[in-house]
Scaffold this active site. Structure first.
Site, PDB file in Angstrom:
ATOM      1  N   LYS A 181      19.962  -8.884  30.661  1.00 27.12           N
ATOM      2  CA  LYS A 181      20.492  -7.755  29.902  1.00 27.12           C
ATOM      3  C   LYS A 181      20.683  -8.220  28.455  1.00 27.12           C
ATOM      4  O   LYS A 181      21.674  -8.855  28.112  1.00 27.12           O
ATOM      5  CB  LYS A 181      21.821  -7.283  30.491  1.00 27.12           C
ATOM      6  CG  LYS A 181      22.623  -6.316  29.589  1.00 27.12           C
ATOM      7  CD  LYS A 181      21.861  -5.040  29.255  1.00 27.12           C
ATOM      8  CE  LYS A 181      22.716  -4.097  28.409  1.00 27.12           C
ATOM      9  NZ  LYS A 181      22.710  -4.494  26.965  1.00 27.12           N
ATOM     10  N   GLU A 256      29.790 -18.699  27.429  1.00 26.82           N
ATOM     11  CA  GLU A 256      29.829 -19.282  26.084  1.00 26.82           C
ATOM     12  C   GLU A 256      30.415 -18.199  25.198  1.00 26.82           C
ATOM     13  O   GLU A 256      29.762 -17.206  24.888  1.00 26.82           O
ATOM     14  CB  GLU A 256      28.419 -19.683  25.653  1.00 26.82           C
ATOM     15  CG  GLU A 256      28.401 -20.630  24.463  1.00 26.82           C
ATOM     16  CD  GLU A 256      28.192 -19.900  23.165  1.00 26.82           C
ATOM     17  OE1 GLU A 256      29.202 -19.727  22.435  1.00 26.82           O
ATOM     18  OE2 GLU A 256      27.064 -19.506  22.874  1.00 26.82           O
ATOM     19  N   CYS A 290      28.574 -18.338  16.681  1.00 22.95           N
ATOM     20  CA  CYS A 290      29.852 -18.678  17.302  1.00 22.95           C
ATOM     21  C   CYS A 290      30.334 -20.069  16.925  1.00 22.95           C
ATOM     22  O   CYS A 290      31.508 -20.384  17.095  1.00 22.95           O
ATOM     23  CB  CYS A 290      29.748 -18.546  18.821  1.00 22.95           C
ATOM     24  SG  CYS A 290      28.378 -19.474  19.520  1.00 22.95           S
TER      25      CYS A 290
END
Length: 460
Positions: A181, A256, A290
């Site tokens: 997805k 994560e 991130c």
């Protein structure tokens, strides 16, 4: 999508089993180019029914894929890798158009993403059992490595190619099948990878790709007992929801999640090196990573000098559409991202303090706040004063300080005099609320393997 050498790479349908198809409802969602706000195309708005079908297709393909030898799976992954490199320019153009990052950065991401496919093709050949010494002479004990099963792969918009390959490559190498997805903001990179997987000879159903809004797809993934593992990269809030939803059927999870990386410049640092490291860490992909530096802490003795050098370096960076030559900072992914960035900028940029919004929230944009500190202890306390623990960076020439600071950081990854940490050969991971599990390196494939202990008796 214009100016692709291979126009077949641009797909506007999802992939379930051996079929490219739309949503059963006929509904679609627009995919917007961040640079122009033009509609690039549409993708199906799939939901629970399509998700069940994709999971069923993955389950059907699983026995035959698992039964292939490690070398056979490795060869197919190597073929997939070769096609990614051969179509690098087209894949990069698709990525820039849907995500916004500069074209040269997109090319780097394609190479980086492909490196995981190559790496785990090689790791596939090294999956092996382990003989365990028996406590008695009439028994042998063997630890057998077996694939987890059907895995759901949920990826974000900031690295729409590499976040998929970093998860899918070890899953396939281990013998798992997958349902992917991708972000509804950046689905076309995933679909192009699906096209290349078919051409590489990866069997139908091994890779399935669902497009659309996440609510129904995510709900079915969490509820469906055929799915044995979820691997997700994204926000801590959504990761927590997935973890909670996976608990009912005790699915394995790899998460994560968010970061709030400190970047510390000590008074003995090489300032030129520190500035270049800050640029690499903070401004890659426009700060939409991130692991980017979210809080830049500079010791008082070099604060002004560092700030002046950083400002001069940032002023040379060109802002514009990702396809324009020489652009260093492309557009942000959407209006919500811009609103958050503006809110943080309005707080303050220099002489930042720990009670400001950007000290506690991940900006996810090209904002570089500078915090002044006096002592090493103060810097470490500020660095660790966050629920996140993904990446941390620091610059110093002092060997003793290097070890003391590295060991004091509460982070899964630490960079000393280095502003880039991501590579296929090293574990990528966080602690605290930045996630669970490890990606990349020799440990990445273990996330998709189970250990079965086989006891053989009667041998005395």
């Amino acid at each position: 999508m214009q100016n692709l050498s291979d126009k077949q790479l641009f797909r506007q349908q999802g992939l379930i089993g051996d079929q490219w198809k739309g949503a059963l409802s006929g509904k679609t969602i627009d995919v917007i180019e961040p640079a122009t706000q033009a509609v690039l195309g549409t993708v199906p708005d799939m939901g629970r029914d399509e998700t069940r079908a994709a999971v069923a297709a993955a389950a059907k393909a699983y026995p035959a894929w698992r039964a292939k030898t490690n070398a056979e799976r490795a060869a197919l992954l190597e073929a997939w890798h070769g096609l990614m490199i051969a179509h690098l320019d087209d894949l990069a153009r698709i990525l820039t158009l849907e995500q916004g990052k500069p074209l040269e950065e997109s090319k780097s991401e394609i190479r980086y993403g492909a490196s995981f496919v190559k790496w785990f093709a090689e790791e596939a050949r090294r999956i092996g059992s382990r003989t365990i010494p028996s406590p008695t002479a009439d028994r042998r004990i063997v630890g057998l490595k077996e694939p987890v099963g059907v895995c759901a792969i949920i990826t974000p918009c900031n690295f729409p190619n590499a976040m998929i390959t970093r998860k899918v490559a070890p899953a396939l190498a281990a013998g798992c099948t997958v349902v992917i997805k991708p972000s509804d903001f950046t689905p076309y990179s995933a679909l192009a990878l699906g096209v290349l997987a078919e051409r590489a000879g990866i069997p139908a159903g091994v890779i399935n790709i669902l497009t659309g809004l996440p609510t129904e797809i995510g709900a079915e993934i969490m509820a469906n007992e055929t799915v044995r593992k979820i691997s997700f990269t994204g926000s801590t809030r959504v990761g927590s929801l997935l973890m909670r939803g996976a608990a009912d059927s005790v699915k394995r999870v790899s998460l994560e999640l968010g970061g709030n990386a400190p970047f510390i410049v000590f008074d003995d640092a090489d300032l030129e090196l520190a500035v270049e490291g800050a640029i690499a860490s903070k401004f890659r992909n426009g700060g939409q990573t991130c692991v980017c530096a979210n809080r830049i802490l500079v010791q008082a003795g070099v604060y002004d000098a560092f700030a002046n050098k950083l400002v001069a370096r940032v002023e040379r960076m060109k802002v514009g559409p990702g396809l324009e030559p020489g652009v260093a900072i492309g557009p942000m992914i959407n209006e919500a991202a811009i609103s958050k960035i503006n809110r943080h900028v309005a707080d303050v940029l220099t002489e930042a303090t720990t009670d400001m919004v950007l000290a506690h929230e991940e900006t996810f944009g090209p904002v570089a706040p500078l915090f002044r500190f006096e002592t090493d202890e103060e810097a470490i306390a500020i660095a660790n004063a966050t629920p996140f623990g993904l990446a941390a960076y620091f610059y110093t020439r002092d060997l003793k300080r290097s070890w003391q600071v590295a060991e004091a950081f509460e982070a899964g990854m630490v960079g000393l005099n280095a502003g880039m940490l991501s590579t296929e050969v090293a574990p990528f991971s966080g602690i605290k609320q930045s996630g669970l599990g490890r990606e990349g390196a020799h440990v990445g494939i273990e996330e998709y393997l189970e250990m079965k202990t086989f006891h053989i008796g009667g041998l005395g």
